[in-house]
Design a protein around this motif. Structure first.
Motif, short mmCIF file in Angstrom:
data_model
loop_
_atom_site.label_atom_id
_atom_site.label_comp_id
_atom_site.label_asym_id
_atom_site.label_seq_id
_atom_site.Cartn_x
_atom_site.Cartn_y
_atom_site.Cartn_z
N PRO A 73 -21.90 11.20 -2.22
CA PRO A 73 -20.66 11.39 -1.45
C PRO A 73 -20.33 10.22 -0.52
N HIS A 74 -21.35 9.60 0.08
CA HIS A 74 -21.09 8.49 0.98
C HIS A 74 -20.42 7.32 0.24
N THR A 75 -20.95 6.99 -0.93
CA THR A 75 -20.36 5.93 -1.73
C THR A 75 -18.96 6.30 -2.18
N ALA A 76 -18.79 7.55 -2.59
CA ALA A 76 -17.47 8.01 -3.02
C ALA A 76 -16.43 7.85 -1.92
N GLN A 77 -16.80 8.24 -0.70
CA GLN A 77 -15.88 8.12 0.43
C GLN A 77 -15.58 6.65 0.76
N ALA A 78 -16.61 5.81 0.67
CA ALA A 78 -16.42 4.39 0.98
C ALA A 78 -15.49 3.73 -0.02
N ILE A 79 -15.69 4.00 -1.31
CA ILE A 79 -14.84 3.43 -2.35
C ILE A 79 -13.42 3.95 -2.21
N ALA A 80 -13.30 5.25 -1.90
CA ALA A 80 -11.97 5.85 -1.74
C ALA A 80 -11.20 5.19 -0.60
N ARG A 81 -11.89 4.90 0.49
CA ARG A 81 -11.22 4.24 1.62
C ARG A 81 -10.75 2.84 1.24
N GLN A 82 -11.61 2.11 0.53
CA GLN A 82 -11.25 0.75 0.14
C GLN A 82 -10.07 0.71 -0.83
N ALA A 83 -10.04 1.68 -1.75
CA ALA A 83 -9.00 1.68 -2.78
C ALA A 83 -7.73 2.41 -2.34
N GLY A 84 -7.81 3.16 -1.23
CA GLY A 84 -6.65 3.90 -0.77
C GLY A 84 -6.48 5.25 -1.44
N ILE A 85 -7.56 5.78 -2.02
CA ILE A 85 -7.52 7.09 -2.69
C ILE A 85 -7.48 8.19 -1.65
N ASP A 86 -6.67 9.22 -1.90
CA ASP A 86 -6.47 10.28 -0.91
C ASP A 86 -7.74 11.09 -0.64
N ARG A 87 -8.42 11.51 -1.70
CA ARG A 87 -9.61 12.36 -1.55
C ARG A 87 -10.69 11.89 -2.51
N ALA A 88 -11.94 12.23 -2.17
CA ALA A 88 -13.06 11.87 -3.05
C ALA A 88 -14.12 12.96 -2.99
N GLN A 89 -14.70 13.26 -4.16
CA GLN A 89 -15.79 14.22 -4.25
C GLN A 89 -16.95 13.53 -4.97
N GLY A 90 -18.15 13.65 -4.40
CA GLY A 90 -19.33 13.02 -5.00
C GLY A 90 -20.36 14.03 -5.45
N ASN A 91 -21.42 13.52 -6.10
CA ASN A 91 -22.50 14.35 -6.62
C ASN A 91 -22.01 15.41 -7.60
N LEU A 92 -21.06 15.03 -8.45
CA LEU A 92 -20.48 16.00 -9.38
C LEU A 92 -21.05 15.82 -10.79
N LEU A 93 -21.47 16.92 -11.38
CA LEU A 93 -21.86 16.95 -12.78
C LEU A 93 -20.62 17.24 -13.62
N PRO A 94 -20.70 17.13 -14.96
CA PRO A 94 -19.52 17.39 -15.79
C PRO A 94 -18.86 18.75 -15.52
N ASP A 95 -19.67 19.80 -15.34
CA ASP A 95 -19.11 21.12 -15.05
C ASP A 95 -18.40 21.15 -13.69
N ASP A 96 -18.93 20.37 -12.74
CA ASP A 96 -18.29 20.31 -11.42
C ASP A 96 -16.92 19.63 -11.51
N LYS A 97 -16.83 18.57 -12.29
CA LYS A 97 -15.55 17.89 -12.47
C LYS A 97 -14.54 18.82 -13.14
N LEU A 98 -15.01 19.56 -14.13
CA LEU A 98 -14.14 20.52 -14.82
C LEU A 98 -13.63 21.57 -13.85
N ARG A 99 -14.52 22.06 -13.00
CA ARG A 99 -14.13 23.09 -12.02
C ARG A 99 -13.09 22.55 -11.04
#
Length: 219
Positions: A73-99
């Motif tokens: 999650p820390h990396t996800a948030q850092a990359i999201a801030r740099q790229a200007g992405i509104d939200r970020a979720q980390g530590n997701l498995l394929p089922d988590d992304k689907l959900r």
């Protein structure tokens, strides 16, 4: 990191060092033996300028952005801030992304961009799936609705703009064709229709629709 915790080798001191690296937007890889972690290796992704530009274009089109990643999650948030992405979720498995995609789909239309096997279930569930064709796996490309043949994310807002323009032209063509037919039908019942009006209602309407559609070549 998760495996290190499962093995019982994640000490408070090690946890602090790992967290400090992750907050900087780095992914930590550990060399572990039976006695615990022997080395920490931190790697980081480099954001392309084109990706940041693509996010800005999507926002200009009124589209909200969200990053779903298996990274921490820390990396996800850092990359999201740099790229200007509104939200970020980390530590997701394929089922988590689907959900996550299923939850978003309840509130509106959802597009998913992915390139790996882990993204395939979410790509299939989204209203429209974009596969990055240059680096994408065969599974992702076959599952997605659209395959981009290079890694330039700026093609996504271009695709959306073209799709919206096409939808507008289709609506205009349908209204024009039905409108001309309706006017000719009214003139026929009133006794004012002529042969030339019939020709215009048929061939003329077809030509107008074709010429209006050709405006899309400018896009």
């Amino acid at each position: 990191h998760r495996m290190l915790e499962e093995l019982g080798h994640c000490t408070p001191e090690l946890e602090q060092r790992i967290s400090a690296m992750e907050i900087e937007g780095k992914t930590v890889v550990m060399l572990v033996c039976t006695s615990g972690a022997q080395a920490l290796i931190a790697v980081a992704d480099t954001i392309k300028d084109s990706s940041t530009s693509a996010i800005g274009d999507l926002h200009a089109l009124g589209i909200k952005t969200m990053m779903l990643t298996g990274d921490n999650p820390h990396t996800a948030q850092a990359i999201a801030r740099q790229a200007g992405i509104d939200r970020a979720q980390g530590n997701l498995l394929p089922d988590d992304k689907l959900r996550e995609i299923e939850q978003l789909a309840r509130t509106g239309k959802v597009g998913m961009v992915g390139d790996g096997i882990n993204d395939a279930p979410a790509l299939a569930r989204a209203d429209i799936g974009f596969a990055m064709g240059a680096a994408g796996t065969d599974t992702a490309i076959e599952t997605a609705d659209v395959a981009l043949m290079d890694d330039d994310l700026r093609k996504i807002p271009t695709f959306i703009r073209l799709s919206r323009a096409t939808a507008r032209v289709l609506t205009q063509n349908i209204v024009l064709a039905l409108g001309i037919k309706a006017v000719f039908l009214a003139l026929t019942f009133s006794g004012h229709a002529t042969m030339w009006m019939a020709v215009f209602a048929d061939m003329g309407a077809s030509l107008i629709v074709v010429l209006n559609g050709l405006r899309l070549l400018r896009h």
